[in-house]
Design a protein around this motif. Structure first.
Motif, PDB file in Angstrom:
ATOM      1  N   ALA A 111      -3.215  -3.644  -3.433  1.00 32.87           N
ATOM      2  CA  ALA A 111      -2.508  -3.805  -3.460  1.00 32.87           C
ATOM      3  C   ALA A 111      -0.990  -4.512  -4.128  1.00 32.87           C
ATOM      4  O   ALA A 111      -0.317  -4.243  -4.347  1.00 32.87           O
ATOM      5  CB  ALA A 111      -2.574  -2.481  -2.594  1.00 32.87           C
ATOM      6  N   ILE A 115       0.890  -1.030   0.018  1.00 38.19           N
ATOM      7  CA  ILE A 115       0.133   0.116  -0.499  1.00 38.19           C
ATOM      8  C   ILE A 115       0.614   1.421  -0.248  1.00 38.19           C
ATOM      9  O   ILE A 115       0.932   1.937  -0.816  1.00 38.19           O
ATOM     10  CB  ILE A 115      -1.580  -0.009   1.465  1.00 38.19           C
ATOM     11  CG1 ILE A 115      -1.822  -1.334   0.992  1.00 38.19           C
ATOM     12  CG2 ILE A 115      -1.620   1.056   1.004  1.00 38.19           C
ATOM     13  CD1 ILE A 115      -2.650  -1.239   2.431  1.00 38.19           C
ATOM     14  N   THR A 149      -4.921   6.246  -3.235  1.00 39.14           N
ATOM     15  CA  THR A 149      -4.754   6.180  -2.446  1.00 39.14           C
ATOM     16  C   THR A 149      -4.975   7.498  -1.841  1.00 39.14           C
ATOM     17  O   THR A 149      -5.140   7.654  -0.369  1.00 39.14           O
ATOM     18  CB  THR A 149      -2.623   5.672  -2.779  1.00 39.14           C
ATOM     19  OG1 THR A 149      -2.546   4.473  -3.212  1.00 39.14           O
ATOM     20  CG2 THR A 149      -2.640   5.762  -1.059  1.00 39.14           C
TER      21      THR A 149
END
Length: 689
Positions: free
Chosen positions: A202, A72, A370
């Protein structure tokens, strides 16, 4: 019985005459009443049920492992690889790889700073959370404004660069600005329907991205070793001219190092991402994510910059600064095609370039996602803390997502695309201002953490020299960006004022409402039109108008008074472990300075050990209630044999309807019976005893 003590806790004894303030007249909204002193005993069954619920919640939560958490945050920081080489070469020329390596050294310094700070206060929020527990809410909110601007520009730069790489695959079918806005709109709609970034997605993106970079680096190193002519020619070239506060000066080793280092700091954007979701990571994972991100930066960024110097002339790198790696991959792929004797129709150079471009599009699009997820969490946290308007907390009735936050973020991103005319270099400069401000504030927050919260348990303690080195390095980089692109300060301050004004209005809304109340109340006393004597008709008309005006004034004043009461009638809780009048007074002063409330509940958990004289504590609370007439201070004694615990906090939150982020404690030490992370957002507002 439970209802009776809650009613007594919330009821107010009128402050008709405040001792020592006999000549001071308070408005109704400034006289919340006297506090009360009550005690409560949680039932054994309630506490067992809450502990079971908390344990089930903790065990049922799926925490992120090292690969998932690294993916991530790694997608964010390693996506900068695709645009940082070209931007640094513009300022540093042949010194670009050295500047990128120097930035990796600075990032190593920040590994320790983040490790210490976040393990001491392991809650989501990054810089905002650290400053919230070490300084005032106002200071933390200013840092959060910088973080919001950083999220905006991250989303825009990532979207623009993603589309620029996609243009290398289908060059004539895409308009850069239109496609960027559509990409931002796509993720706005995606997050609005409730599809957020998952660790699995991710993870696959990150693994594919790292594999792409590894393949490009391996082929690139082989190409560089076999073809040194262009590399040597580029390394013998001069230094580029630079803009120093609007004046163009000839380049030198020092200008290249200074301005190149300043630009290269863009290559570590996203390093703070892991601290934004530390509560979702398994124990021990957070420092590993810092190590893995640092390893990716120190390996890929300098090496790919050096490979691009072996494949492309410096002028070409500068001209195609947004898609340097695609061009590098094409040159390297053609060489591999020749050496491995691929059939002519294979065109491995084009295939590798397309592969790199598609990978860039995917990972940069992931960075856009994100940004949406990160800004949603930050704005929601600030709204819960009453730093931003409460309408941001309203959920979409159909999808149950934070549509006000997501749509507002989209609008700000689009405005930045249009305002800066899709210029990645200019956007990179604005982003550097915001991101470097966040990093410098974090380093400063780490120093404050050492000074003001020294007793907080933490995994490591970095020396003051390391914190100062990190702060100085980032300030130097910030200065370089300001000198190199001073015209971008205007755009930066436009967004700072837009977001900062919202925060300022939230902090000053009580003062503004009070000002309006006083102005309207003062206007009622004079300025009325008087009727002419001997004119009964006019006397009647003016009298009627005066009554209507008076009634209107009273209605407006009543509305303002009700609005003030509504804003201030939000209770906050301070847990007092000891009967220390000085500490209690510090807590009251902090809450008065940082929270817009007229209600404070001081809570003491009496475990029956006899260490605290509850009667004397009650007298001290009564004294504080008299000393601060504009705030109602009550004492609640919880008779709980197991003393203070997360279950006690949860029980109290449910009983009186106060969220844990509105509950405060003094700074714990290594003997604290529980962990700070288990208290779910309780704020540390005073130093320990």
């Amino acid at each position: 019985m439970a209802a009776s003590w809650r009613e007594k806790l919330h009821e107010s004894i009128p402050k008709s005459r405040v001792p020592g303030q006999a000549r001071k007249v308070f408005a109704s909204h400034d006289t919340p009443g006297y506090g009360s002193m009550v005690s409560a005993r949680p039932s054994l069954q309630d506490m067992e049920d809450i502990e079971t619920s908390l344990n089930e919640t903790n065990t049922s939560r799926t925490l992120l492992n090292e690969l998932e958490a690294t993916s991530i945050s790694g997608n964010d920081i390693l996506s900068s690889t695709f645009y940082v080489s070209g931007l640094v070469t513009l300022s540093a020329g042949k010194m670009a790889p050295v500047c990128l390596l120097l930035v990796a050294v600075v990032l190593w310094v920040f590994r320790g700073i983040y490790h210490e700070s976040v393990t001491a206060l392991p809650c989501n929020g990054g810089t905002y959370n650290i400053l919230l527990d070490c300084t005032s809410k106002q200071v933390a909110s200013v840092a959060a404004v910088f973080a919001v601007i950083a999220y905006i520009t991250t989303g825009v730069v990532s979207a623009l660069t993603a589309v620029a790489y996609l243009q290398t695959v289908i060059p004539d079918a895409i308009d850069l600005q239109t496609a960027t806005i559509l990409l931002l709109l796509f993720f706005c709609l995606l997050t609005n329907v409730g599809i957020s970034e998952s660790a699995t997605f991710a993870k696959y993106v990150f693994v594919t991205h790292v594999a792409t970079l590894v393949v490009l680096c391996v082929f690139g190193v082989l190409y560089m070793l076999a073809n040194t002519e262009l590399l040597m020619e580029n390394l013998r070239s001069g230094y580029p001219e630079v803009d120093a506060a609007g004046v163009t000066i000839s380049g030198s080793f020092w200008t290249a190092l200074f301005y190149g280092f300043s630009s290269a700091m863009l290559g570590v954007s996203g390093f703070e991402t892991s601290s934004q979701f530390v509560e979702e990571q398994a124990p021990g994972v957070f420092p590993k994510t810092l190590r893995n991100m640092w390893a990716g930066v120190i390996i890929f960024n300098p090496l790919l910059s050096l490979i691009s110097f072996a494949a492309l002339p410096v002028a070409t790198i500068c001209e195609n600064k947004d898609t340097v790696l695609a061009g590098t991959a094409h040159v390297v792929g053609r060489w591999v095609h020749e050496k491995l004797h691929f059939p002519d129709h294979v065109e491995f150079g084009k295939m590798l370039s397309v592969w790199v471009s598609i990978d860039a599009f995917v990972v940069l699009a992931g960075a856009v996602l994100t940004s949406y997820v990160g800004i949603n969490g930050l704005i929601r946290r600030m709204s819960l803390d009453r730093c931003l308007p409460q309408f941001f907390l309203k959920k979409n009735p159909y999808t149950h997502t934070d549509s006000f936050i997501l749509v507002s973020f989209f609008v700000l991103c689009v405005s930045q695309v249009i305002l800066l005319d899709s210029d990645v270099e200019a956007l990179g400069g604005v982003y550097c201002y915001a991101f470097l401000s966040v990093m410098s504030i974090f380093a400063f927050g780490n120093i404050l953490l050492k000074i003001k919260r020294p007793s907080l348990p933490r995994e490591i303690k970095v020396p003051y020299s390391q914190s100062l080195l990190g702060l100085v390095a980032v300030v130097i980089a910030l200065l370089g960006n300001i000198l190199g692109k001073p015209e971008l300060l205007t755009y930066f301050f436009v967004y700072f004022l837009i977001i900062g004004t919202l925060v300022l209005l939230m902090f000053k809304r009580v003062a503004l409402l009070r000002l309006a109340y006083r102005i309207l109340g003062g206007a009622r006393g004079g300025g009325r039109t008087q009727p002419r004597e001997g004119d009964p008709e006019q006397v009647a008309l003016v009298g009627e108008a005066g009554d209507v005006e008076m009634q209107h004034d009273r209605t407006c004043l009543a509305r303002l008074s009700r609005a003030l009461k509504k804003v201030k009638d939000v209770p906050f809780v301070f847990f007092a472990k000891h009967d220390d009048l000085h500490m209690l007074n510090k807590a009251v002063l902090y809450i008065q300075a940082n929270e817009q409330t007229s209600r404070l509940i001081i809570v003491h958990v009496a475990s029956g050990d006899g260490e605290v004289d509850v009667a004397e504590l009650g007298e001290h609370v009564k004294l504080l209630d008299l000393l601060y007439p504009k705030i109602k201070i009550s004492l609640l004694v919880i008779e709980e044999e197991r003393a203070f615990s997360p279950a006690t906090v949860e029980w109290l939150s449910r009983q009186i309807g106060v969220p844990t982020n509105a509950m405060f404690i003094s700074c714990p030490d290594e003997n604290f019976a529980t962990t700070v992370s288990s208290l779910r957002g309780m704020r540390i507002i005073t130093s320990g005893i």
